[in-house]
Write a protein that holds these residues in place. Structure first.
Motif, PDB file in Angstrom:
ATOM      1  N   THR A   1       0.818  -1.207   0.000  1.00 46.87           N
ATOM      2  CA  THR A   1       0.000   0.000   0.000  1.00 46.87           C
ATOM      3  C   THR A   1       0.854   1.261   0.000  1.00 46.87           C
ATOM      4  O   THR A   1       0.546   2.248  -0.679  1.00 46.87           O
ATOM      5  CB  THR A   1      -0.935   0.003   1.231  1.00 46.87           C
TER       6      THR A   1
ATOM      7  N   TYR B   1      -7.629   0.622   7.372  1.00 49.51           N
ATOM      8  CA  TYR B   1      -7.526   1.168   6.027  1.00 49.51           C
ATOM      9  C   TYR B   1      -8.844   1.814   5.627  1.00 49.51           C
ATOM     10  O   TYR B   1      -9.921   1.365   6.046  1.00 49.51           O
ATOM     11  CB  TYR B   1      -7.228   0.063   5.007  1.00 49.51           C
TER      12      TYR B   1
ATOM     13  N   HIS C   1      -5.930   3.248   1.375  1.00 47.83           N
ATOM     14  CA  HIS C   1      -5.082   4.092   2.214  1.00 47.83           C
ATOM     15  C   HIS C   1      -4.921   3.509   3.621  1.00 47.83           C
ATOM     16  O   HIS C   1      -5.911   3.133   4.257  1.00 47.83           O
ATOM     17  CB  HIS C   1      -5.688   5.493   2.337  1.00 47.83           C
ATOM     18  N   LEU C   2      -3.695   3.452   4.095  1.00 51.75           N
ATOM     19  CA  LEU C   2      -3.410   2.997   5.452  1.00 51.75           C
ATOM     20  C   LEU C   2      -3.584   4.157   6.423  1.00 51.75           C
ATOM     21  O   LEU C   2      -2.957   5.208   6.276  1.00 51.75           O
ATOM     22  CB  LEU C   2      -1.968   2.470   5.535  1.00 51.75           C
TER      23      LEU C   2
END
Length: 222
Positions: free
Chosen positions: A169, A192, A200-201
């Motif tokens: 990621t 996420y 998206h983390l």
């Protein structure tokens, strides 16, 4: 955007004949995760598991007593790599790593760090269940599957998968998987946010339910 809680399994049975079983502490860890979700009214639309016993047992502990749970679905992309098979695949030139892995727990992790690097570099000569590239691909397949879902998703997996998904990621070098993997706590989660086009983390290796003076014994790694 949709939301994923990617949770590592609870403490397994390190050193036992069958590692793939939660310890008593591991089940308690899972129950505390479930209490955390319930207190915050976090309700999941989808539940995904790897096919391992420790994944299923962790999910059972998280949802202990709950009746409003989606039917869990399995995805092999959430399974851990077979660390025992990686050690078995080492040649005689790496005999010292096999010996080190049978010593103290911290020595095992020292040896594992080196074995994972050999795996990434395709330097394990014996038969192994999958190459590093194949492992990376099935983790990517799991992420792609999750991206096709909507709402809140819970996925129960293992440290190697969690590390690889974070590395993919973030676009980090592959070697980062090793350092990420070896710091992930049992029953921690990575959070996420995602949709069909992005992933998206938000948080990594989070253990808010153990962050109390009387719960320090719940912070484990194996």
């Amino acid at each position: 955007m949709a939301e994923l809680y990617l949770v590592r399994h609870g403490q397994a049975s390190f050193g036992a004949a069958n590692y793939d079983q939660l310890s008593s502490l591991g089940r308690q860890q899972g129950q505390l995760v479930g209490e955390y979700f319930a207190e915050r009214n976090i309700v999941f639309d989808h539940v995904l598991l790897g096919t391992m016993n420790r994944h299923r047992q962790t999910a059972e502990a998280i949802f202990n007593g709950s009746t409003a749970v989606p039917t869990p679905k399995e995805h092999r992309g959430l399974n851990e790599y077979d660390f025992a098979a990686l050690f078995d695949g080492l040649g005689d030139e790496h005999h010292e790593l096999k010996v080190l892995a049978k010593e103290r727990k911290k020595d095992f992790y020292k040896a594992l760090r080196q074995v994972l690097l050999l795996w990434m570099e395709d330097r394990i000569e014996g038969p192994i269940p999958e190459t590093w590239s194949q492992f990376q691909q099935r983790v990517a397949d799991a992420r792609n599957h999750i991206q096709g879902l909507k709402g809140k998703v819970l996925a129960v997996s293992s440290g190697g998968v969690m590390a690889a998904m974070a590395q993919q990621t973030l676009g980090a070098p592959r070697e980062k998987v090793i350092s990420l993997n070896l710091q992930i706590n049992n029953c921690s989660f990575c959070r996420y946010f995602f949709n069909a086009d992005s992933f998206h983390l938000a948080t990594f290796n989070s253990i808010p339910y153990f962050d109390r003076a009387d719960r320090q014994n719940f912070i484990t790694y194996g």
